[in-house]
Design a protein around this motif. Structure first.
Motif, PDB file in Angstrom:
ATOM      1  N   TYR A  49       0.816  -1.216   0.000  1.00 49.96           N
ATOM      2  CA  TYR A  49       0.000   0.000   0.000  1.00 49.96           C
ATOM      3  C   TYR A  49       0.852   1.270   0.000  1.00 49.96           C
ATOM      4  O   TYR A  49       0.315   2.380   0.024  1.00 49.96           O
ATOM      5  CB  TYR A  49      -0.931  -0.002   1.213  1.00 49.96           C
ATOM      6  CG  TYR A  49      -1.956  -1.107   1.158  1.00 49.96           C
ATOM      7  CD1 TYR A  49      -3.198  -0.904   0.571  1.00 49.96           C
ATOM      8  CD2 TYR A  49      -1.672  -2.380   1.668  1.00 49.96           C
ATOM      9  CE1 TYR A  49      -4.136  -1.925   0.496  1.00 49.96           C
ATOM     10  CE2 TYR A  49      -2.603  -3.407   1.602  1.00 49.96           C
ATOM     11  CZ  TYR A  49      -3.823  -3.178   1.013  1.00 49.96           C
ATOM     12  OH  TYR A  49      -4.749  -4.200   0.937  1.00 49.96           O
ATOM     13  N   LEU A  50       2.173   1.098  -0.025  1.00 44.99           N
ATOM     14  CA  LEU A  50       3.094   2.232  -0.028  1.00 44.99           C
ATOM     15  C   LEU A  50       3.783   2.309  -1.384  1.00 44.99           C
ATOM     16  O   LEU A  50       4.177   1.292  -1.952  1.00 44.99           O
ATOM     17  CB  LEU A  50       4.146   2.061   1.086  1.00 44.99           C
ATOM     18  CG  LEU A  50       3.611   1.754   2.494  1.00 44.99           C
ATOM     19  CD1 LEU A  50       4.764   1.579   3.469  1.00 44.99           C
ATOM     20  CD2 LEU A  50       2.664   2.850   2.962  1.00 44.99           C
ATOM     21  N   ASN A  51       3.939   3.521  -1.882  1.00 42.92           N
ATOM     22  CA  ASN A  51       4.523   3.732  -3.203  1.00 42.92           C
ATOM     23  C   ASN A  51       5.832   4.500  -3.124  1.00 42.92           C
ATOM     24  O   ASN A  51       6.071   5.252  -2.164  1.00 42.92           O
ATOM     25  CB  ASN A  51       3.537   4.495  -4.098  1.00 42.92           C
ATOM     26  CG  ASN A  51       2.244   3.729  -4.316  1.00 42.92           C
ATOM     27  OD1 ASN A  51       2.270   2.553  -4.677  1.00 42.92           O
ATOM     28  ND2 ASN A  51       1.112   4.390  -4.087  1.00 42.92           N
ATOM     29  N   CYS A  52       6.657   4.304  -4.136  1.00 43.83           N
ATOM     30  CA  CYS A  52       7.926   5.018  -4.217  1.00 43.83           C
ATOM     31  C   CYS A  52       7.694   6.527  -4.089  1.00 43.83           C
ATOM     32  O   CYS A  52       6.833   7.088  -4.764  1.00 43.83           O
ATOM     33  CB  CYS A  52       8.617   4.690  -5.549  1.00 43.83           C
ATOM     34  SG  CYS A  52      10.220   5.483  -5.754  1.00 43.83           S
ATOM     35  N   GLY A  53       8.442   7.160  -3.217  1.00 35.74           N
ATOM     36  CA  GLY A  53       8.286   8.590  -2.979  1.00 35.74           C
ATOM     37  C   GLY A  53       7.435   8.934  -1.781  1.00 35.74           C
ATOM     38  O   GLY A  53       7.467  10.065  -1.283  1.00 35.74           O
ATOM     39  N   ASP A  54       6.625   7.968  -1.306  1.00 40.12           N
ATOM     40  CA  ASP A  54       5.840   8.189  -0.086  1.00 40.12           C
ATOM     41  C   ASP A  54       6.776   8.285   1.119  1.00 40.12           C
ATOM     42  O   ASP A  54       7.940   7.861   1.072  1.00 40.12           O
ATOM     43  CB  ASP A  54       4.848   7.042   0.138  1.00 40.12           C
ATOM     44  CG  ASP A  54       3.689   7.058  -0.846  1.00 40.12           C
ATOM     45  OD1 ASP A  54       3.515   8.080  -1.547  1.00 40.12           O
ATOM     46  OD2 ASP A  54       2.966   6.047  -0.927  1.00 40.12           O
ATOM     47  N   VAL A  55       6.251   8.813   2.206  1.00 33.81           N
ATOM     48  CA  VAL A  55       7.027   8.934   3.449  1.00 33.81           C
ATOM     49  C   VAL A  55       6.302   8.215   4.584  1.00 33.81           C
ATOM     50  O   VAL A  55       5.107   8.434   4.797  1.00 33.81           O
ATOM     51  CB  VAL A  55       7.242  10.412   3.849  1.00 33.81           C
ATOM     52  CG1 VAL A  55       8.033  10.502   5.155  1.00 33.81           C
ATOM     53  CG2 VAL A  55       7.969  11.163   2.752  1.00 33.81           C
ATOM     54  N   LEU A  56       7.021   7.356   5.264  1.00 38.00           N
ATOM     55  CA  LEU A  56       6.511   6.669   6.446  1.00 38.00           C
ATOM     56  C   LEU A  56       7.107   7.354   7.671  1.00 38.00           C
ATOM     57  O   LEU A  56       8.327   7.370   7.850  1.00 38.00           O
ATOM     58  CB  LEU A  56       6.912   5.190   6.408  1.00 38.00           C
ATOM     59  CG  LEU A  56       6.485   4.309   7.579  1.00 38.00           C
ATOM     60  CD1 LEU A  56       4.960   4.198   7.656  1.00 38.00           C
ATOM     61  CD2 LEU A  56       7.109   2.916   7.452  1.00 38.00           C
ATOM     62  N   VAL A  57       6.246   7.945   8.495  1.00 33.10           N
ATOM     63  CA  VAL A  57       6.711   8.713   9.658  1.00 33.10           C
ATOM     64  C   VAL A  57       6.462   7.911  10.930  1.00 33.10           C
ATOM     65  O   VAL A  57       5.360   7.389  11.137  1.00 33.10           O
ATOM     66  CB  VAL A  57       5.998  10.079   9.759  1.00 33.10           C
ATOM     67  CG1 VAL A  57       6.700  10.962  10.794  1.00 33.10           C
ATOM     68  CG2 VAL A  57       5.964  10.776   8.404  1.00 33.10           C
ATOM     69  N   MET A  58       7.498   7.827  11.789  1.00 33.19           N
ATOM     70  CA  MET A  58       7.411   7.011  12.997  1.00 33.19           C
ATOM     71  C   MET A  58       7.904   7.776  14.219  1.00 33.19           C
ATOM     72  O   MET A  58       8.759   8.650  14.111  1.00 33.19           O
ATOM     73  CB  MET A  58       8.239   5.732  12.808  1.00 33.19           C
ATOM     74  CG  MET A  58       7.680   4.799  11.743  1.00 33.19           C
ATOM     75  SD  MET A  58       8.878   3.562  11.188  1.00 33.19           S
ATOM     76  CE  MET A  58       9.873   4.541  10.076  1.00 33.19           C
ATOM     77  N   ASN A  59       7.363   7.407  15.364  1.00 33.05           N
ATOM     78  CA  ASN A  59       7.746   8.000  16.644  1.00 33.05           C
ATOM     79  C   ASN A  59       8.824   7.118  17.276  1.00 33.05           C
ATOM     80  O   ASN A  59       8.561   5.982  17.662  1.00 33.05           O
ATOM     81  CB  ASN A  59       6.515   8.092  17.557  1.00 33.05           C
ATOM     82  CG  ASN A  59       6.831   8.716  18.907  1.00 33.05           C
ATOM     83  OD1 ASN A  59       7.942   9.176  19.149  1.00 33.05           O
ATOM     84  ND2 ASN A  59       5.850   8.724  19.803  1.00 33.05           N
ATOM     85  N   ASP A  60      10.047   7.668  17.390  1.00 30.81           N
ATOM     86  CA  ASP A  60      11.172   6.860  17.875  1.00 30.81           C
ATOM     87  C   ASP A  60      11.404   6.960  19.381  1.00 30.81           C
ATOM     88  O   ASP A  60      12.494   6.690  19.879  1.00 30.81           O
ATOM     89  CB  ASP A  60      12.458   7.215  17.120  1.00 30.81           C
ATOM     90  CG  ASP A  60      12.923   8.650  17.368  1.00 30.81           C
ATOM     91  OD1 ASP A  60      12.321   9.351  18.214  1.00 30.81           O
ATOM     92  OD2 ASP A  60      13.888   9.076  16.694  1.00 30.81           O
ATOM     93  N   THR A  61      10.369   7.341  20.121  1.00 29.87           N
ATOM     94  CA  THR A  61      10.504   7.390  21.570  1.00 29.87           C
ATOM     95  C   THR A  61      10.738   5.993  22.135  1.00 29.87           C
ATOM     96  O   THR A  61      10.385   4.989  21.518  1.00 29.87           O
ATOM     97  CB  THR A  61       9.250   8.007  22.223  1.00 29.87           C
ATOM     98  OG1 THR A  61       9.500   8.244  23.617  1.00 29.87           O
ATOM     99  CG2 THR A  61       8.036   7.079  22.098  1.00 29.87           C
ATOM    100  N   ARG A  62      11.340   5.942  23.316  1.00 31.81           N
ATOM    101  CA  ARG A  62      11.610   4.669  23.978  1.00 31.81           C
ATOM    102  C   ARG A  62      10.966   4.685  25.364  1.00 31.81           C
ATOM    103  O   ARG A  62      11.045   5.687  26.081  1.00 31.81           O
ATOM    104  CB  ARG A  62      13.114   4.432  24.087  1.00 31.81           C
ATOM    105  CG  ARG A  62      13.490   3.061  24.629  1.00 31.81           C
ATOM    106  CD  ARG A  62      14.962   2.744  24.412  1.00 31.81           C
ATOM    107  NE  ARG A  62      15.292   1.456  25.016  1.00 31.81           N
ATOM    108  CZ  ARG A  62      15.081   0.275  24.451  1.00 31.81           C
ATOM    109  NH1 ARG A  62      14.534   0.227  23.247  1.00 31.81           N
ATOM    110  NH2 ARG A  62      15.398  -0.844  25.065  1.00 31.81           N
ATOM    111  N   VAL A  63      10.319   3.585  25.722  1.00 33.00           N
ATOM    112  CA  VAL A  63       9.659   3.484  27.023  1.00 33.00           C
ATOM    113  C   VAL A  63      10.717   3.320  28.112  1.00 33.00           C
ATOM    114  O   VAL A  63      11.623   2.489  28.000  1.00 33.00           O
ATOM    115  CB  VAL A  63       8.692   2.283  27.057  1.00 33.00           C
ATOM    116  CG1 VAL A  63       7.963   2.224  28.403  1.00 33.00           C
ATOM    117  CG2 VAL A  63       7.683   2.379  25.921  1.00 33.00           C
ATOM    118  N   ILE A  64      10.604   4.132  29.139  1.00 34.21           N
ATOM    119  CA  ILE A  64      11.532   4.014  30.268  1.00 34.21           C
ATOM    120  C   ILE A  64      10.922   3.086  31.325  1.00 34.21           C
ATOM    121  O   ILE A  64       9.696   2.962  31.415  1.00 34.21           O
ATOM    122  CB  ILE A  64      11.852   5.386  30.887  1.00 34.21           C
ATOM    123  CG1 ILE A  64      10.577   6.076  31.406  1.00 34.21           C
ATOM    124  CG2 ILE A  64      12.572   6.280  29.886  1.00 34.21           C
ATOM    125  CD1 ILE A  64      10.842   7.371  32.153  1.00 34.21           C
TER     126      ILE A  64
END
Length: 340
Positions: A49-64
């Motif tokens: 469902y993802l195409n070349c040029g699309d952007v996948l944005v993620m939250n890189d927080t870590r659980v303490i």
């Protein structure tokens, strides 16, 4: 708009108590927000469902490991401390139980290397404390603290990393951005090799994410605040994608709240950090996210309202009813939804 409008029936046995054996083998319900069409897939199908040029944005927080157990000086009674927010330096906001014992000036000891002193008491009963320690705070927490799990998960966590995303990097959350738990490093490599850009931001997930909406009218709800950071690099990647007519896919409600908060604040995406208490519910106009990856959320929660704002209340409730009938797994360790 009433809070009860976002209620739905969920059998208790559908609340996932543990993650799937392979992260990307969780089921995935795909919803077309324009037509309401539903497809039953597995999470590893997300790449289709993802195409070349699309952007996948993620939250890189870590659980303490935010849950600590200590005792007052010369006292044996155990006091539980749940770390919430870092205010500045060694000063943190914490939830303590039993609270009556923790007056201003009280010292709590966890080990020879870690203690705290209560500096203030907020109106909601939370304590502002100053930690005293020898060494590196996060390393001490790793040794003494416990990873907090949502109250609806009754099973013990076998591996602490099961409640971290594979790309978690910046410590500060008391709950995981659970939509991202489905990714594996191998799947991300495949996605990137297809020409999809990966972009990261950080929002430290707070305890308020578990709190139900208790007011009758949705608009009366006061949203909790969470700290976020988004870099110029991430903003540039997303802005370029939109300029080129590509899509931005947000992984989880925390990512969405950050993106839409920054847009609302700046009128565009720009390097930013600060606190956000944005409350997204039907009627909200999305400016950044074109598609979202999310899990199935608690009835009457701010999270199901956010998702309903992306489609419609009626479509989401119909979709949730279908998910229950098809026995999808719900909440933090549950299955995924992809809405496009």
């Amino acid at each position: 708009m009433k809070t009860d409008d976002f209620d739905y029936y969920l059998p208790e046995e559908l609340i996932a108590q543990h993650p799937t054996e392979k992260r990307d083998h969780a089921r995935m319900l795909v919803l077309d927000k324009k037509t309401g069409k539903i497809e039953d897939k597995y999470f590893y199908d997300i790449i289709d469902y993802l195409n070349c040029g699309d952007v996948l944005v993620m939250n890189d927080t870590r659980v303490i490991p935010a849950r600590l157990f200590g005792h007052r000086e010369n006292k044996e009674e155990t006091i539980e401390v749940f770390i919430l927010n870092n205010i500045e330096g060694k000063t943190w906001e914490c939830l303590v139980r039993p609270g009556k014992k923790m007056k201003i000036g009280t010292k709590l000891i966890f080990s020879d290397d870690l203690s705290l002193i209560v500096k203030d008491i907020k109106d909601d009963g939370n304590r502002i404390v100053e930690f005293e320690y020898q060494g590196i705070f996060n390393e001490i927490l790793d040794k003494l603290g416990n990873v907090p799990l949502p109250p609806y998960i009754k099973e013990e966590l076998k591996e602490a990393e099961d409640y971290q995303t594979v790309y978690s990097k910046n410590p500060g959350s008391v709950a995981a951005p659970t939509a991202g738990l489905h990714f594996t490093k191998e799947l991300l490599e495949k996605i990137e090799s297809k020409g999809i850009k990966l972009a990261y931001l950080t929002l430290n997930v707070g305890l308020g994410t578990f709190r139900p909406v208790s007011v009758e009218d949705v608009s009366d709800h006061k949203m909790h605040s969470e700290f976020y950071t988004i870099s110029k690099e991430t903003c540039d990647i997303i802005n370029k994608a939109h300029e080129n007519g590509n899509k931005v896919i947000a992984t989880g409600t925390t990512t969405i709240r950050t993106l839409e908060s920054v847009y609302k604040k700046c009128g565009k995406l720009c390097e930013s950090s600060g606190w956000t208490d944005i409350f997204i519910y039907p009627g909200f106009k999305y400016e950044v996210a074109d598609a979202m990856i999310t899990n199935f959320h608690l009835p009457k929660s701010t999270l199901i309202m956010l998702v309903a704002a992306f489609t419609s209340k009626e479509m989401i409730l119909d979709t949730y009813k279908y998910a229950v009938e098809q026995k999808y797994r719900f909440f933090s360790f549950g299955d995924a939804m992809f809405i496009h």
